[in-house]
Motif scaffolding. Structure first.
Motif, short mmCIF file in Angstrom:
data_model
loop_
_atom_site.label_atom_id
_atom_site.label_comp_id
_atom_site.label_asym_id
_atom_site.label_seq_id
_atom_site.Cartn_x
_atom_site.Cartn_y
_atom_site.Cartn_z
N ASP A 1 0.84 -1.21 0.00
CA ASP A 1 0.00 0.00 0.00
C ASP A 1 0.88 1.26 0.00
OD1 ASP A 1 -1.81 2.05 0.51
OD2 ASP A 1 -2.86 0.97 2.08
N LYS B 1 0.05 4.28 0.29
CA LYS B 1 -0.36 5.27 1.29
C LYS B 1 0.25 4.93 2.65
CE LYS B 1 -4.34 7.11 -0.92
NZ LYS B 1 -5.67 7.06 -1.28
N LEU B 2 0.37 3.64 2.94
CA LEU B 2 1.03 3.24 4.19
C LEU B 2 2.51 3.63 4.13
CD1 LEU B 2 -0.16 -0.30 5.37
CD2 LEU B 2 -0.38 1.88 6.56
N GLU C 1 3.76 6.08 2.45
CA GLU C 1 3.84 7.53 2.58
C GLU C 1 3.73 7.92 4.06
OE1 GLU C 1 0.73 10.29 0.91
OE2 GLU C 1 2.24 10.52 -0.67
N MET C 2 2.83 7.24 4.76
CA MET C 2 2.69 7.48 6.21
C MET C 2 4.01 7.18 6.91
SD MET C 2 2.43 5.65 9.30
CE MET C 2 2.00 3.98 8.83
N ILE D 1 6.50 10.00 6.30
CA ILE D 1 6.22 11.24 7.05
C ILE D 1 6.56 11.07 8.53
CG2 ILE D 1 4.31 12.69 7.90
CD1 ILE D 1 5.29 13.42 5.11
N PHE D 2 6.28 9.92 9.08
CA PHE D 2 6.59 9.68 10.49
C PHE D 2 8.05 9.27 10.71
CE2 PHE D 2 2.78 10.36 12.81
CZ PHE D 2 1.70 9.98 12.03
N ARG D 3 8.82 9.19 9.61
CA ARG D 3 10.23 8.75 9.70
C ARG D 3 10.30 7.41 10.44
NH1 ARG D 3 11.24 12.61 6.06
NH2 ARG D 3 10.27 14.51 6.77
N ARG E 1 -0.33 18.74 1.84
CA ARG E 1 0.68 17.90 1.18
C ARG E 1 1.90 18.73 0.75
NH1 ARG E 1 -0.47 12.79 -0.16
NH2 ARG E 1 0.93 12.80 -1.95
N LEU F 1 3.89 19.38 3.94
CA LEU F 1 4.60 18.17 4.38
C LEU F 1 5.72 17.78 3.43
CD1 LEU F 1 1.52 16.05 5.55
CD2 LEU F 1 3.40 16.82 7.00
N LEU G 1 5.26 16.42 0.50
CA LEU G 1 4.89 15.25 -0.30
C LEU G 1 4.72 15.61 -1.77
CD1 LEU G 1 2.35 13.59 2.15
CD2 LEU G 1 4.61 12.73 1.52
N TYR H 1 13.94 18.93 7.31
CA TYR H 1 12.55 18.65 6.97
C TYR H 1 11.69 18.90 8.20
CZ TYR H 1 14.21 14.42 9.28
OH TYR H 1 14.80 13.55 10.16
N ILE H 2 10.39 19.02 7.98
CA ILE H 2 9.47 19.27 9.10
C ILE H 2 9.21 17.95 9.84
CG2 ILE H 2 7.09 19.94 9.66
CD1 ILE H 2 7.21 21.69 7.10
N GLY I 1 3.61 15.64 13.39
CA GLY I 1 2.61 14.66 13.82
C GLY I 1 1.43 14.84 12.88
N THR I 2 1.16 13.83 12.07
CA THR I 2 0.23 14.01 10.96
C THR I 2 -0.97 13.09 11.04
OG1 THR I 2 2.13 14.57 9.56
CG2 THR I 2 0.08 14.04 8.44
N PHE J 1 -3.67 11.97 8.33
CA PHE J 1 -3.97 12.02 6.90
C PHE J 1 -5.48 11.98 6.68
CE2 PHE J 1 0.34 11.43 5.38
CZ PHE J 1 0.96 10.81 6.45
N GLU K 1 -6.99 9.85 4.79
CA GLU K 1 -7.33 8.43 5.00
C GLU K 1 -6.65 8.01 6.31
OE1 GLU K 1 -6.36 9.76 1.00
OE2 GLU K 1 -5.02 9.29 2.66
N ARG L 1 -4.82 5.25 7.11
CA ARG L 1 -3.45 4.76 6.96
C ARG L 1 -2.98 4.04 8.22
NH1 ARG L 1 -0.43 8.84 2.74
NH2 ARG L 1 -2.33 9.69 1.81
#
Lengths: 147, 196
Positions: free
Chosen positions: A91, A93-94, A96-97, A100-102, B46, B49, B51, B69-70, B73-74, B76, B78, B80
């Motif tokens: 996935d 999107k997972l 990408e998550m 973002i959360f590193r 986006r 962030l 993206l 980078y920033i 705590g996100t 989304f 969806e 996820r």
């Protein structure tokens, strides 16, 4: 039956080692895009037609380890294709998550990639075993024809 | 820390979603990005962030900041979440800097003991969003960025979630994109208009 008995150790060790190598290279190929691109033709051929390795006993029928080599290459190619396909289907999107959360790489492997791969292996492991057995026996038959 | 959004524009398939938009996002401030569906709320988040890149303009960090980078705590648009895992594991798996005991304590402010132990696929939409909010707030972050965090919640749960977020905001900025601003009057409301 005699051919199976005489080649069983080569078939089993070829399958186990081939499976491990195939999975490992799939992981590397997915992580390193350049490697994945280089291995793509191999993946397409061996992943879909592992039986093509039966060309090897025609030339190396004198080699006592040829059944092992044939099973190893065929199994590695088969599992490389299956595992790589599973990884590609992760996935996005997972992922990408996770970006973002590193999320640490080992956690990504444990929680995102591994469940994906295990689900695919559950489906394809039996097919891999049967294919390896058939190819191993066929290799033994080809070698015996030259004796 | 200031996040600078400077004269950004973004189009998809020839349709302009954001047009020359600017904003300075500063610590200790809250921003509520609102507008109709398609107005560019998610696109803006986006871009912040990193993206996506804007077609024009830029997004950057001003002042002294320790990372390139920033650290956000996100939440989304969806969920996820990993469906087969429970709420606690979904929160702790993303960072080695948070622990099950701490996360459990925070989740129990939003959900019941029974809810945090079951796979998230067995939770309704509102409860799943609460898990996403807890995940965003529990990790160490310098900014909270949330896209429709309260969808699927009834009014009581929504108020509880808003209080939780405000409590967790700390000194960093908070950016929430939502079509419904009830209860969010503490923040600066920024309305995006749909083009055309």
């Amino acid at each position: 039956m005699g051919i199976l008995q005489s080649n069983i150790s080569g078939i089993i060790t070829g399958f186990i080692l081939g499976g491990l190598i195939g999975c490992a290279i799939a992981g590397l190929g997915f992580g390193e895009k350049l490697l994945g691109m280089i291995l793509k033709p191999l993946q397409l051929i061996l992943g879909k037609l592992p039986e093509i390795t039966l060309i090897l006993p025609l030339f190396f029928h004198d080699n006592p380890g040829i059944t092992f080599i044939v099973c190893l290459v065929a199994t590695a190619g088969f599992f490389y294709g299956s595992v790589y396909k599973a990884l590609e289907g992760t996935d996005s999107k997972l992922l990408e998550m996770a970006h973002i959360f590193r999320m640490p790489v080992d956690r990504q492997v444990q929680y995102i990639f591994l469940p994906q791969v295990l689900a695919e292996l559950k489906h394809s492991a039996l097919i891999g075993v049967v294919r390896c057995l058939v190819i191993g026996v066929a290799s033994g038959v080809i070698c015996s024809l030259f004796k | 820390m200031i996040i600078e959004v400077k004269e950004v524009s973004k189009s998809y398939d020839g349709k302009k979603v954001l047009d020359n938009f600017s904003l300075h996002i500063e610590s200790e401030h809250s921003y509520i990005i609102t507008g109709d569906s398609g107005a560019g709320k998610t696109t803006l988040l986006r871009l912040i962030l990193g993206l996506e890149k804007p077609d024009e303009g830029k997004v950057g960090l001003l002042g002294d900041y320790k990372y390139p980078y920033i650290v956000s705590g996100t939440v989304f648009q969806e969920d996820r979440l990993v469906e087969s895992l429970d709420a606690v594991t979904n929160c702790t798996m993303v960072s080695k800097k948070i622990f099950r005991e701490t996360v459990t304590e925070e989740l129990l402010k939003l959900l019941s003991e029974e809810d945090i132990r079951k796979p998230v696929r067995d939770l309704d939409e509102g409860k799943r969003r609460l898990v996403c909010i807890a995940r965003a707030c529990c990790i160490p972050n310098d900014v909270l960025i949330m896209d429709e965090p309260f969808k699927g919640m009834d009014e009581q749960t929504r108020q509880k979630a808003i209080s939780f977020v405000r409590d967790k905001q700390g000194s960093g900025p908070l950016v929430i994109a939502t079509g419904y601003t009830e209860g969010l009057e503490f923040g600066r409301i920024i309305e995006l208009k749909t083009e055309g």
